[in-house]
Design a protein around this motif. Structure first.
Motif, PDB file in Angstrom:
ATOM      1  N   ALA A  73       0.826  -1.203   0.000  1.00 23.80           N
ATOM      2  CA  ALA A  73       0.000   0.000   0.000  1.00 23.80           C
ATOM      3  C   ALA A  73       0.864   1.258   0.000  1.00 23.80           C
ATOM      4  CB  ALA A  73      -0.923  -0.010   1.211  1.00 23.80           C
ATOM      5  N   ALA A  74       1.845   1.307   0.899  1.00 22.17           N
ATOM      6  CA  ALA A  74       2.707   2.489   0.991  1.00 22.17           C
ATOM      7  C   ALA A  74       3.598   2.627  -0.239  1.00 22.17           C
ATOM      8  CB  ALA A  74       3.557   2.407   2.263  1.00 22.17           C
ATOM      9  N   ALA A  75       4.149   1.514  -0.703  1.00 27.45           N
ATOM     10  CA  ALA A  75       5.028   1.564  -1.868  1.00 27.45           C
ATOM     11  C   ALA A  75       4.277   2.049  -3.105  1.00 27.45           C
ATOM     12  CB  ALA A  75       5.635   0.184  -2.122  1.00 27.45           C
ATOM     13  N   HIS A  76       3.008   1.676  -3.217  1.00 21.06           N
ATOM     14  CA  HIS A  76       2.193   2.141  -4.341  1.00 21.06           C
ATOM     15  C   HIS A  76       2.020   3.658  -4.284  1.00 21.06           C
ATOM     16  CE1 HIS A  76      -0.951   2.306  -7.366  1.00 21.06           C
ATOM     17  NE2 HIS A  76      -1.737   2.926  -6.498  1.00 21.06           N
ATOM     18  N   ALA A  77       1.724   4.185  -3.090  1.00 24.65           N
ATOM     19  CA  ALA A  77       1.573   5.634  -2.949  1.00 24.65           C
ATOM     20  C   ALA A  77       2.879   6.350  -3.277  1.00 24.65           C
ATOM     21  CB  ALA A  77       1.115   5.976  -1.534  1.00 24.65           C
ATOM     22  N   ILE A  78       3.987   5.788  -2.820  1.00 27.08           N
ATOM     23  CA  ILE A  78       5.301   6.391  -3.094  1.00 27.08           C
ATOM     24  C   ILE A  78       5.589   6.382  -4.593  1.00 27.08           C
ATOM     25  CG2 ILE A  78       7.786   6.093  -2.752  1.00 27.08           C
ATOM     26  CD1 ILE A  78       7.058   4.955   0.061  1.00 27.08           C
TER      27      ILE A  78
ATOM     28  N   ARG B   5       3.520   6.600  -6.870  1.00 32.23           N
ATOM     29  CA  ARG B   5       2.638   7.592  -7.491  1.00 32.23           C
ATOM     30  C   ARG B   5       3.026   9.015  -7.118  1.00 32.23           C
ATOM     31  NH1 ARG B   5      -0.358   5.930 -11.812  1.00 32.23           N
ATOM     32  NH2 ARG B   5      -0.951   3.753 -11.502  1.00 32.23           N
ATOM     33  N   GLY B   6       4.137   9.164  -6.403  1.00 31.74           N
ATOM     34  CA  GLY B   6       4.639  10.499  -6.109  1.00 31.74           C
ATOM     35  C   GLY B   6       4.497  10.978  -4.682  1.00 31.74           C
ATOM     36  N   ALA B   7       3.901  10.169  -3.804  1.00 34.19           N
ATOM     37  CA  ALA B   7       3.737  10.585  -2.410  1.00 34.19           C
ATOM     38  C   ALA B   7       5.083  10.628  -1.693  1.00 34.19           C
ATOM     39  CB  ALA B   7       2.795   9.629  -1.688  1.00 34.19           C
ATOM     40  N   ARG B   8       5.301  11.660  -0.936  1.00 35.62           N
ATOM     41  CA  ARG B   8       6.514  11.785  -0.126  1.00 35.62           C
ATOM     42  C   ARG B   8       6.187  11.884   1.363  1.00 35.62           C
ATOM     43  NH1 ARG B   8       7.836   9.695  -3.722  1.00 35.62           N
ATOM     44  NH2 ARG B   8       9.428  10.141  -5.270  1.00 35.62           N
ATOM     45  N   SER B   9       4.939  12.082   1.666  1.00 34.49           N
ATOM     46  CA  SER B   9       4.487  12.045   3.058  1.00 34.49           C
ATOM     47  C   SER B   9       3.177  11.263   3.108  1.00 34.49           C
ATOM     48  CB  SER B   9       4.280  13.459   3.604  1.00 34.49           C
ATOM     49  OG  SER B   9       3.299  14.161   2.847  1.00 34.49           O
TER      50      SER B   9
ATOM     51  N   ALA C 176      11.160   3.531   4.693  1.00 33.22           N
ATOM     52  CA  ALA C 176      12.610   3.464   4.899  1.00 33.22           C
ATOM     53  C   ALA C 176      13.315   3.130   3.593  1.00 33.22           C
ATOM     54  CB  ALA C 176      12.937   2.426   5.969  1.00 33.22           C
ATOM     55  N   GLU C 177      12.770   2.202   2.815  1.00 30.83           N
ATOM     56  CA  GLU C 177      13.390   1.830   1.548  1.00 30.83           C
ATOM     57  C   GLU C 177      13.429   3.008   0.565  1.00 30.83           C
ATOM     58  OE1 GLU C 177      12.074  -2.909   1.623  1.00 30.83           O
ATOM     59  OE2 GLU C 177      11.024  -1.480   0.338  1.00 30.83           O
ATOM     60  N   ALA C 178      12.438   3.914   0.699  1.00 34.91           N
ATOM     61  CA  ALA C 178      12.396   5.083  -0.180  1.00 34.91           C
ATOM     62  C   ALA C 178      13.162   6.262   0.399  1.00 34.91           C
ATOM     63  CB  ALA C 178      10.938   5.479  -0.424  1.00 34.91           C
ATOM     64  N   GLY C 179      13.745   6.075   1.590  1.00 36.66           N
ATOM     65  CA  GLY C 179      14.486   7.153   2.222  1.00 36.66           C
ATOM     66  C   GLY C 179      13.603   8.273   2.725  1.00 36.66           C
ATOM     67  N   LEU C 180      12.353   7.943   3.063  1.00 38.01           N
ATOM     68  CA  LEU C 180      11.394   8.949   3.515  1.00 38.01           C
ATOM     69  C   LEU C 180      11.205   8.868   5.027  1.00 38.01           C
ATOM     70  CD1 LEU C 180       8.715   8.560   0.702  1.00 38.01           C
ATOM     71  CD2 LEU C 180      10.444  10.361   0.917  1.00 38.01           C
ATOM     72  N   PRO C 181      11.031   9.997   5.696  1.00 38.74           N
ATOM     73  CA  PRO C 181      10.859   9.986   7.146  1.00 38.74           C
ATOM     74  C   PRO C 181       9.447   9.553   7.537  1.00 38.74           C
ATOM     75  CG  PRO C 181      10.650  12.221   6.326  1.00 38.74           C
ATOM     76  CD  PRO C 181      11.044  11.362   5.129  1.00 38.74           C
TER      77      PRO C 181
ATOM     78  N   ASP D   1       0.576  13.680   1.434  1.00 35.89           N
ATOM     79  CA  ASP D   1       0.263  13.418   0.030  1.00 35.89           C
ATOM     80  C   ASP D   1      -0.702  12.246  -0.119  1.00 35.89           C
ATOM     81  OD1 ASP D   1       2.111  15.407  -0.824  1.00 35.89           O
ATOM     82  OD2 ASP D   1       3.756  13.961  -0.593  1.00 35.89           O
ATOM     83  N   ALA D   2      -0.677  11.345   0.847  1.00 35.51           N
ATOM     84  CA  ALA D   2      -1.505  10.141   0.756  1.00 35.51           C
ATOM     85  C   ALA D   2      -1.872   9.671   2.150  1.00 35.51           C
ATOM     86  CB  ALA D   2      -0.772   9.030   0.002  1.00 35.51           C
ATOM     87  N   VAL D   3      -2.992   8.960   2.226  1.00 38.13           N
ATOM     88  CA  VAL D   3      -3.432   8.337   3.476  1.00 38.13           C
ATOM     89  C   VAL D   3      -3.719   6.864   3.194  1.00 38.13           C
ATOM     90  CG1 VAL D   3      -5.176   8.273   5.294  1.00 38.13           C
ATOM     91  CG2 VAL D   3      -4.428  10.473   4.376  1.00 38.13           C
ATOM     92  N   VAL D   4      -3.162   5.997   4.020  1.00 42.23           N
ATOM     93  CA  VAL D   4      -3.454   4.565   3.975  1.00 42.23           C
ATOM     94  C   VAL D   4      -4.359   4.251   5.158  1.00 42.23           C
ATOM     95  CG1 VAL D   4      -2.514   2.233   4.113  1.00 42.23           C
ATOM     96  CG2 VAL D   4      -1.262   4.007   2.856  1.00 42.23           C
ATOM     97  N   VAL D   5      -5.531   3.674   4.901  1.00 40.88           N
ATOM     98  CA  VAL D   5      -6.469   3.351   5.980  1.00 40.88           C
ATOM     99  C   VAL D   5      -6.447   1.852   6.257  1.00 40.88           C
ATOM    100  CG1 VAL D   5      -7.940   5.336   5.500  1.00 40.88           C
ATOM    101  CG2 VAL D   5      -8.440   3.158   4.385  1.00 40.88           C
ATOM    102  N   GLY D   6      -6.631   1.491   7.525  1.00 37.93           N
ATOM    103  CA  GLY D   6      -6.521   0.098   7.937  1.00 37.93           C
ATOM    104  C   GLY D   6      -7.663  -0.781   7.489  1.00 37.93           C
ATOM    105  N   ASN D   7      -8.803  -0.194   7.111  1.00 39.03           N
ATOM    106  CA  ASN D   7      -9.887  -0.939   6.480  1.00 39.03           C
ATOM    107  C   ASN D   7     -10.711   0.029   5.651  1.00 39.03           C
ATOM    108  OD1 ASN D   7     -12.527  -0.165   7.962  1.00 39.03           O
ATOM    109  ND2 ASN D   7     -11.085  -0.604   9.629  1.00 39.03           N
ATOM    110  N   ASP D   8     -11.422  -0.489   4.682  1.00 36.21           N
ATOM    111  CA  ASP D   8     -12.109   0.366   3.720  1.00 36.21           C
ATOM    112  C   ASP D   8     -13.212   1.209   4.350  1.00 36.21           C
ATOM    113  OD1 ASP D   8     -10.417  -0.770   1.902  1.00 36.21           O
ATOM    114  OD2 ASP D   8     -11.946  -1.910   0.818  1.00 36.21           O
TER     115      ASP D   8
END
Length: 350
Positions: A174-179, A181-185, A210-215, A256-263
C-alpha cells in the motif's frame, strides 16, 4: 499434556484401561448411584490422567462419530470474516462436516466461553481467530486432543498450525504504491486494537518508507477508536475515522496520501476531505485495506489491498483435516498468503 492432533480419549478408552464396562465408567463420572466409592475414585483418577472431557455428546465420543468443526471468529460483520465463514462452511460440508460458529467480539471472557462450548459440543476440531489476549483457552483444547488451526492471528507459543494474510507485505504494498505515485508524506489511519495484524501492517508501511528514504515523523500513525469493545454489530464506524481525519486536516502541512486500515475508514475520510474542499486523488491519494464490496463504487473508486479470504479458508480446512487424521504433510507449520493490491481511481492522478 496432549497437544492438538492427539487422539481424544473416550469413555471406552477409560473402560478398557480399568477393565470396566462403558456404562460403569459413565455412571461413575456422572455421579449416579450404584457405583462403589473405590471404583468411582479409580474412574475419576483415570479420566483426569488422560484429560477426558465429559460433554453433552458423549455418545458421539464413544462411537468416534463426531463430525463437527468449531469456528471461532471475532466479528461476523467484518466482510473478510464473512467470506471466511462461507468458504470454510462449504469446504467442511463437502467433507461431511457441519460447522459450529462462535463469536468472541474481541473479549477474552467470551473467548474462554467459546473454548468451553467447543469442548462440551465434542467438535472434531476447531478453526480459530484468537483474541490474542492470552493462549489458555486454546491450550486447553490442545491438552485434551482437540486439533486446532489458527487463522488470521497467530499464538506462536502454542505451536499450532497457522494460516493468515501477510499483513506486513500488504502494508508495504500500500505504501510503496503511494510512493510510486509520487507521495513523499503518508499518514496511516489504523485501528486502536493491540493485535498482530495491525502491528504487521504498520511495520510494512515503515519498511516501504525506509526503503524510499522517507521519514516517518511523529503523528504519521493515527489511531481510530473502534467500537468493538462495545459489542455493536459493526466494529468499524466511518464516523470515527471522519473525526480523526478532521483532526489531521487541521495540520499546517497535509500528507500526500493516506493509507487506511480498512475500507470503512475510507468512507469517513472521503467525507472529511470533501468538506475541506480537497479532491481525491488530486489533492490527496487514499488507499484502503480489505477490498470490501462497496469499495469499487466510491467516487473515485478506492485503491485497496484485497485479502485472500477464500484461500485462507480453504487451506485452514485442509490443515484441520490433516490434524484430525493424525498426520502432517510437507506444508510449513505457519503459512502467510500474499494479499493483492487493486489499483483504482483514488490513486490514479491525471
Amino acid at each position: 499434556m496432549r497437544m492438538a492432533g492427539a487422539r481424544r480419549h473416550t469413555l471406552r478408552d477409560i473402560a478398557a484401561t480399568l477393565n470396566l464396562s462403558v456404562n460403569t465408567v459413565s455412571r461413575a463420572l456422572s455421579g449416579k448411584d450404584g457405583i462403589g466409592e473405590e471404583t468411582r475414585a479409580r474412574v475419576r483418577a483415570e479420566a483426569e490422567r488422560v484429560g477426558y472431557v465429559p460433554n453433552s455428546m458423549a455418545r458421539s465420543l464413544v462411537l468416534g462419530s463426531a463430525m463437527t468443526f468449531g469456528l471461532v471468529i471475532t466479528n461476523p460483520s467484518n466482510p473478510f470474516y464473512a467470506q471466511l465463514i462461507s468458504t470454510i462452511e462449504l469446504r467442511a460440508r463437502a467433507q461431511g462436516y457441519s460447522l459450529l460458529l462462535t463469536v468472541t467480539e474481541e473479549s477474552e471472557e467470551h473467548e474462554m466461553r467459546a473454548a468451553e462450548s467447543l469442548l462440551r459440543s465434542s467438535v472434531s476440531g476447531s478453526i480459530v481467530v484468537p483474541v490474542q489476549a492470552g493462549a489458555d483457552a486454546w491450550r486447553r483444547l490442545g491438552s485434551v486432543g482437540v486439533p486446532t488451526v489458527l487463522i488470521n492471528r497467530d499464538l506462536p507459543d502454542l505451536g499450532y498450525r497457522f494460516v493468515g494474510t501477510d499483513n506486513e507485505l500488504g502494508g508495504h504494498r500500500a505504501a510503496a504504491h503511494a510512493i510510486a505515485r509520487g507521495a513523499r508524506s503518508i499518514v496511516v489511519l489504523e485501528e486502536d486494537l493491540p493485535i498482530t495484524t495491525i502491528d504487521h501492517r504498520i511495520a510494512g508501511f515503515r519498511r516501504a518508507m525506509a526503503e524510499a528514504g522517507l521519514p516517518v515523523p511523529r503523528g504519521s500513525i493515527m489511531r481510530v477508536p473502534t467500537r468493538r469493545h462495545e459489542h455493536v454489530a459493526l466494529p468499524w464506524q466511518p464516523q470515527q475515522a471522519y473525526q480523526v481525519a478532521r483532526r489531521m486536516l487541521r495540520r499546517s502541512r497535509l500528507p500526500d496520501a493516506v493509507v487506511v486500515g480498512n475500507d470503512y475508514f475510507a468512507l469517513g475520510l472521503y467525507r472529511a476531505l470533501e468538506e475541506h474542499g480537497l479532491k481525491v486523488p488530486d489533492d490527496m491519494m487514499v488507499i484502503g485495506f480489505g477490498d470490501h464490496p462497496f469499495s469499487a463504487f466510491l467516487s473515485p473508486p478506492l485503491t485497496t489491498v484485497r485479502l485472500p479470504a477464500d484461500e485462507i479458508g480453504t487451506i485452514a480446512v485442509d490443515l484441520l483435516l490433516e490434524e484430525i487424521a493424525g498426520g502432517r504433510n510437507a506444508r510449513p507449520l505457519k503459512q502467510l498468503i500474499a494479499p493483492t493490491l487493486v489499483e483504482r481511481g483514488s490513486t490514479l492522478r491525471a
